[in-house]
Design a protein around this motif. Structure first.
Motif, PDB file in Angstrom:
ATOM      1  N   TYR A   1       0.876  -1.198  -0.098  1.00  0.00           N
ATOM      2  CA  TYR A   1       0.099  -0.192  -0.071  1.00  0.00           C
ATOM      3  C   TYR A   1       1.042   1.170   0.027  1.00  0.00           C
ATOM      4  O   TYR A   1       0.618   2.191  -0.808  1.00  0.00           O
ATOM      5  N   ILE A   2       1.804   1.216   0.934  1.00  0.00           N
ATOM      6  CA  ILE A   2       2.649   2.489   0.783  1.00  0.00           C
ATOM      7  C   ILE A   2       3.576   2.639  -0.312  1.00  0.00           C
ATOM      8  O   ILE A   2       3.733   3.813  -0.882  1.00  0.00           O
ATOM      9  N   ALA A   3       4.056   1.325  -0.966  1.00  0.00           N
ATOM     10  CA  ALA A   3       4.818   1.601  -2.303  1.00  0.00           C
ATOM     11  C   ALA A   3       3.680   2.205  -3.197  1.00  0.00           C
ATOM     12  O   ALA A   3       4.083   3.212  -4.170  1.00  0.00           O
ATOM     13  N   PHE A   4       2.475   1.815  -3.440  1.00  0.00           N
ATOM     14  CA  PHE A   4       1.576   2.395  -4.520  1.00  0.00           C
ATOM     15  C   PHE A   4       1.118   3.806  -4.344  1.00  0.00           C
ATOM     16  O   PHE A   4       1.251   4.506  -5.047  1.00  0.00           O
ATOM     17  N   GLN A   5       1.111   3.974  -2.833  1.00  0.00           N
ATOM     18  CA  GLN A   5       0.695   5.429  -2.640  1.00  0.00           C
ATOM     19  C   GLN A   5       2.042   6.248  -3.013  1.00  0.00           C
ATOM     20  O   GLN A   5       1.704   7.795  -3.439  1.00  0.00           O
ATOM     21  N   ASP A   6       3.345   6.003  -2.644  1.00  0.00           N
ATOM     22  CA  ASP A   6       4.582   6.882  -3.062  1.00  0.00           C
ATOM     23  C   ASP A   6       4.577   7.022  -4.503  1.00  0.00           C
ATOM     24  O   ASP A   6       4.663   8.060  -5.095  1.00  0.00           O
ATOM     25  N   TYR A   7       4.301   6.002  -5.314  1.00  0.00           N
ATOM     26  CA  TYR A   7       4.136   5.941  -6.723  1.00  0.00           C
ATOM     27  C   TYR A   7       3.050   6.893  -7.174  1.00  0.00           C
ATOM     28  O   TYR A   7       3.187   7.633  -8.253  1.00  0.00           O
ATOM     29  N   LEU A   8       2.000   6.928  -6.553  1.00  0.00           N
ATOM     30  CA  LEU A   8       0.788   7.701  -7.247  1.00  0.00           C
ATOM     31  C   LEU A   8       1.296   9.227  -6.774  1.00  0.00           C
ATOM     32  O   LEU A   8       1.011  10.195  -7.591  1.00  0.00           O
ATOM     33  N   PHE A   9       1.981   9.700  -5.552  1.00  0.00           N
ATOM     34  CA  PHE A   9       2.085  11.133  -5.406  1.00  0.00           C
ATOM     35  C   PHE A   9       3.341  11.259  -6.336  1.00  0.00           C
ATOM     36  O   PHE A   9       3.256  12.679  -6.929  1.00  0.00           O
ATOM     37  N   GLU A  10       4.469  10.599  -6.752  1.00  0.00           N
ATOM     38  CA  GLU A  10       5.389  10.955  -7.677  1.00  0.00           C
ATOM     39  C   GLU A  10       4.792  11.097  -8.999  1.00  0.00           C
ATOM     40  O   GLU A  10       5.181  11.855  -9.690  1.00  0.00           O
ATOM     41  N   MET A  11       3.794  10.490  -9.222  1.00  0.00           N
ATOM     42  CA  MET A  11       3.126  10.469 -10.726  1.00  0.00           C
ATOM     43  C   MET A  11       2.393  11.925 -10.851  1.00  0.00           C
ATOM     44  O   MET A  11       2.531  12.721 -11.702  1.00  0.00           O
ATOM     45  N   MET A  12       1.799  12.177  -9.650  1.00  0.00           N
ATOM     46  CA  MET A  12       1.129  13.648  -9.650  1.00  0.00           C
ATOM     47  C   MET A  12       2.136  14.821  -9.920  1.00  0.00           C
ATOM     48  O   MET A  12       1.699  15.628 -10.423  1.00  0.00           O
TER      49      MET A  12
ATOM     50  N   HIS B   1     -10.254   6.685  -4.660  1.00  0.00           N
ATOM     51  CA  HIS B   1     -10.725   5.533  -5.676  1.00  0.00           C
ATOM     52  C   HIS B   1      -9.719   4.257  -5.103  1.00  0.00           C
ATOM     53  O   HIS B   1      -9.948   2.977  -5.305  1.00  0.00           O
ATOM     54  N   PHE B   2      -8.471   4.613  -5.144  1.00  0.00           N
ATOM     55  CA  PHE B   2      -7.225   3.490  -4.809  1.00  0.00           C
ATOM     56  C   PHE B   2      -7.432   2.850  -3.553  1.00  0.00           C
ATOM     57  O   PHE B   2      -7.431   1.701  -3.558  1.00  0.00           O
ATOM     58  N   ASP B   3      -7.768   3.424  -2.427  1.00  0.00           N
ATOM     59  CA  ASP B   3      -8.118   3.089  -1.207  1.00  0.00           C
ATOM     60  C   ASP B   3      -9.285   1.907  -1.244  1.00  0.00           C
ATOM     61  O   ASP B   3      -9.092   0.640  -0.566  1.00  0.00           O
ATOM     62  N   LYS B   4     -10.330   2.046  -2.035  1.00  0.00           N
ATOM     63  CA  LYS B   4     -11.416   1.327  -2.269  1.00  0.00           C
ATOM     64  C   LYS B   4     -10.893   0.095  -3.069  1.00  0.00           C
ATOM     65  O   LYS B   4     -11.157  -1.025  -2.511  1.00  0.00           O
TER      66      LYS B   4
ATOM     67  N   PHE C   1      -7.198  16.384  -7.647  1.00  0.00           N
ATOM     68  CA  PHE C   1      -6.900  15.076  -8.617  1.00  0.00           C
ATOM     69  C   PHE C   1      -6.543  14.006  -7.887  1.00  0.00           C
ATOM     70  O   PHE C   1      -6.830  12.769  -7.784  1.00  0.00           O
ATOM     71  N   LEU C   2      -5.400  14.454  -6.835  1.00  0.00           N
ATOM     72  CA  LEU C   2      -4.804  13.260  -5.996  1.00  0.00           C
ATOM     73  C   LEU C   2      -5.640  12.915  -5.009  1.00  0.00           C
ATOM     74  O   LEU C   2      -5.571  11.586  -4.601  1.00  0.00           O
TER      75      LEU C   2
END
Length: 210
Positions: free
Chosen positions: A25-36, A74-77, A67-68
């Motif tokens: 979960y933390i890895a996906f979240q970090d990747y999402l922040f970096e993508m934003m 949606h990612f958490d769901k 947007f983040l």
């Protein structure tokens, strides 16, 4: 996140399944922040090249944050559903599966009472072991003491052997006989010395009276 300890799975994998999912979960979240951040940088470059554009970076940042937030909800769901599937189908050991290291329990099952009896017996054996160690240490100490006494006795015997050799060299005959005669003579000398002391006391008393 699941609150089931999943101890059997932890024994098999070497880590808790919940910890694994948390790291994913933390890895996906970090990747999402970096993508934003990347998307925001691209938008700033594109808008900067448009003449007469009135959109400033702060407005871009507000839009990026909205947007983040939308993406994170949606990612958490989606992640909650993915976690449930992974914990049930991938990181879960079925109830009818027994790990190789636990098969001995299937061959030799025992109750709580039997386990407690084994624990009591183990404790008694440990106490006996400690007692035997203490006894061994005492015996070793006594053995060392006996060695010291033996060494002293050997010195005394060597001394007697030396005296016996001296007596033989001077024609005194057997050392044991000479020692016995010496002891008798010593006793006679002690008796004579005692008589002399008594007579001396009597003479002193007589002189004091006269």
């Amino acid at each position: 996140m699941s609150v089931d300890p999943m101890a059997y799975e932890t024994q098999f994998f070497g880590f808790t399944p919940q910890t694994c999912m948390l790291r994913v979960y933390i890895a996906f979240q970090d990747y999402l922040f970096e993508m934003m951040l990347v998307v925001e940088g691209v938008m700033l470059k594109k808008l900067d090249g448009i003449p007469g554009c009135k959109i400033n970076p702060s407005q871009i940042r507000k839009c990026t944050e909205k947007f983040l937030l939308f993406m994170k909800e949606h990612f958490d769901k989606l992640f909650a559903k993915m976690e449930e599937v992974l914990l049930q189908l991938v990181l879960n050991i079925p109830k009818n599966v027994l790990l190789p290291e636990d098969r001995v329990q299937e061959q030799y099952p025992y109750s709580k009472e039997e386990f407690q009896a084994l624990q009591d017996e183990l404790q008694q054996l440990q106490q006996q072991c400690r007692a035997e160690v203490a006894t061994e240490q005492a015996l070793r100490a006594e053995l060392e003491e006996q060695k010291a006494v033996k060494a002293e006795l050997e010195k005394i015997l060597q001394c007697f052997d030396g005296l016996e050799n001296i007596c033989r060299e001077h024609g005194a005959g057997n050392f044991k006989e000479s020692f016995a005669l010496l002891t008798q003579s010593s006793k006679k000398l002690q008796g004579v010395l005692k008589d002399v002391e008594e007579k001396s006391k009597k003479m002193k008393q007589h002189d004091q009276l006269t």
